[in-house]
Design a protein around this motif. Structure first.
Motif, PDB file in Angstrom:
ATOM      1  N   LYS A  45      72.429  50.535  29.309  1.00  0.00           N
ATOM      2  CA  LYS A  45      70.727  49.930  29.416  1.00  0.00           C
ATOM      3  C   LYS A  45      70.004  50.539  30.640  1.00  0.00           C
ATOM      4  O   LYS A  45      68.833  50.492  30.568  1.00  0.00           O
ATOM      5  N   THR A  46      70.873  50.836  31.606  1.00  0.00           N
ATOM      6  CA  THR A  46      70.110  51.332  32.811  1.00  0.00           C
ATOM      7  C   THR A  46      70.624  52.621  33.416  1.00  0.00           C
ATOM      8  O   THR A  46      71.698  53.095  32.976  1.00  0.00           O
ATOM      9  N   ASP A  47      70.024  53.385  34.173  1.00  0.00           N
ATOM     10  CA  ASP A  47      70.419  54.751  34.681  1.00  0.00           C
ATOM     11  C   ASP A  47      71.824  54.549  35.083  1.00  0.00           C
ATOM     12  O   ASP A  47      72.625  55.584  35.339  1.00  0.00           O
ATOM     13  N   GLU A  48      71.854  53.516  35.855  1.00  0.00           N
ATOM     14  CA  GLU A  48      73.224  53.299  36.620  1.00  0.00           C
ATOM     15  C   GLU A  48      74.556  53.065  35.673  1.00  0.00           C
ATOM     16  O   GLU A  48      75.537  53.860  36.190  1.00  0.00           O
ATOM     17  N   THR A  49      74.156  52.315  34.630  1.00  0.00           N
ATOM     18  CA  THR A  49      75.178  51.975  33.649  1.00  0.00           C
ATOM     19  C   THR A  49      75.514  53.049  32.786  1.00  0.00           C
ATOM     20  O   THR A  49      76.283  53.170  32.007  1.00  0.00           O
ATOM     21  N   ARG A  50      74.433  54.042  32.345  1.00  0.00           N
ATOM     22  CA  ARG A  50      74.530  54.936  31.361  1.00  0.00           C
ATOM     23  C   ARG A  50      75.903  55.902  31.779  1.00  0.00           C
ATOM     24  O   ARG A  50      76.426  56.350  30.642  1.00  0.00           O
ATOM     25  N   LYS A  51      76.116  56.588  32.891  1.00  0.00           N
ATOM     26  CA  LYS A  51      77.256  57.457  33.110  1.00  0.00           C
ATOM     27  C   LYS A  51      78.329  56.743  32.631  1.00  0.00           C
ATOM     28  O   LYS A  51      79.442  57.296  32.164  1.00  0.00           O
ATOM     29  N   ASN A  52      78.488  55.472  33.165  1.00  0.00           N
ATOM     30  CA  ASN A  52      79.738  54.503  32.771  1.00  0.00           C
ATOM     31  C   ASN A  52      79.870  54.570  31.340  1.00  0.00           C
ATOM     32  O   ASN A  52      81.207  54.659  30.867  1.00  0.00           O
ATOM     33  N   ALA A  53      78.795  54.260  30.728  1.00  0.00           N
ATOM     34  CA  ALA A  53      78.936  54.155  29.417  1.00  0.00           C
ATOM     35  C   ALA A  53      79.397  55.373  28.362  1.00  0.00           C
ATOM     36  O   ALA A  53      80.151  55.366  27.434  1.00  0.00           O
ATOM     37  N   GLN A  54      78.926  56.597  29.002  1.00  0.00           N
ATOM     38  CA  GLN A  54      79.275  57.650  28.360  1.00  0.00           C
ATOM     39  C   GLN A  54      80.711  58.079  28.691  1.00  0.00           C
ATOM     40  O   GLN A  54      81.545  58.536  27.733  1.00  0.00           O
TER      41      GLN A  54
END
Length: 309
Positions: free
Chosen positions: A162-171
């Motif tokens: 949901k945020t730029d910080e968590t997007r990489k982890n989600a990917q």
């Protein structure tokens, strides 16, 4: 049953095997390494044990791995009715104490329809662990389609990124769950989010069709989303999924018919050359046109005499 007896025996040993009158050190008994290891063993076994639970108490997760889990459910319902549920589902207990499905949605729905309890393995898992387990189980199935896998990827990124910080982890979670290349994760997410859901539902899973055709459809939808939604309503539901996908591509590729321009009324022609204006009209219209022109000129001259307002 044997596990339950062993668990009761352990509780009895911990709680009733000795009393203060027998001179047993209670603190020593509570901290006995042997008892602690046995207790941990039973608790760990209990985490992985299957049990029968009410299917209505299990909620669906936010990230789905099928376009329509109920599609073709009748066959599974008949199988469970006749032979019983052979493979347990996996559920996790969330932080608020609820039970949430990890995988086995169709078995859960079948047991709900049959009105019987569902055999499930209940485990404590984080949301990330559950999504990875869900993805790994999906890969083991014989029938996951490309678009369903793409929707699963998009769901992970939507829920965890949901945020730029968590997007990489989600990917990272997405490619670990599906065991695919990171670059493909981004492509799948763009395709699943760029094609209107109305179009995806109209086509269905389209088993056997790979990325290239879906990517072509995505590019067509990207050019005109509103038209893609309009085309989705006209796709024949009687066609097999792959044929529906081809039909969608064909319809969106075809040049949209342009409505013919309304022809001007050729009964009145107006021309101009310098300060001269010519009007050619049909004979039957001439009196009315002349009256209208005289009236209009009179109004224009009257307004000119009033001066600027």
């Amino acid at each position: 049953m044997a596990r339950k007896v062993f668990g009761d025996s352990l509780k009895n040993a911990m709680g009733n095997a000795a009393t203060p009158d027998e001179g047993v050190d209670l603190d020593l008994r509570r901290t006995s390494p042997t008892v602690a290891r046995a207790q941990a063993s039973v608790l760990e076994e209990d985490k992985h044990a299957t049990r029968l639970i009410d299917p209505s108490t299990v909620r669906m997760s936010a990230v789905m791995d099928r376009i329509d889990p109920s599609d073709g459910l009748e066959e599974l319902v008949s199988s469970i009715r006749e032979h019983g549920q052979k493979v347990p589902i996996l559920v996790r207990r969330t932080q608020d104490g609820a039970l949430e499905i990890v995988y086995g949605r169709r078995r859960l729905l079948a047991c709900r329809e049959l009105g019987q309890k569902v055999r499930a393995t209940v485990m404590e898992m984080t949301e990330e662990e559950a999504l990875i387990a869900q993805g790994v189980e999906n890969n083991a199935r014989q029938d996951p389609s490309f678009i369903e896998r793409a929707l699963f990827v998009a769901g992970i990124i939507r829920e965890l990124g949901k945020t730029d910080e968590t997007r990489k982890n989600a990917q990272t979670i997405a490619y670990r769950a599906l065991q695919i290349d990171e670059s493909l994760v981004s492509r799948m997410n763009r395709i699943a989010t760029g094609i209107p859901m109305e179009m995806i539902q109209a086509i269905g899973p389209a088993h056997g069709v790979g990325r290239r055709v879906w990517e072509k459809l995505f590019r067509l939808c990207e050019k005109d989303v509103s038209r893609a939604k309009e085309v989705a309503r006209g796709i024949p539901r009687t066609l097999p999924g792959p044929d529906r996908l081809d039909a969608a591509v064909t319809l969106l590729t075809a040049t949209k018919a342009t409505p013919p321009k309304a022809e001007s009324d050729e009964r009145v022609k107006i021309g101009r050359k310098g300060n001269r204006i010519t009007i050619d009209v049909d004979a039957d219209l001439a009196p009315r046109v002349e009256d209208a022109i005289r009236k209009l000129i009179g109004e224009l001259l009257d307004r000119g005499q009033d001066g600027p307002t």
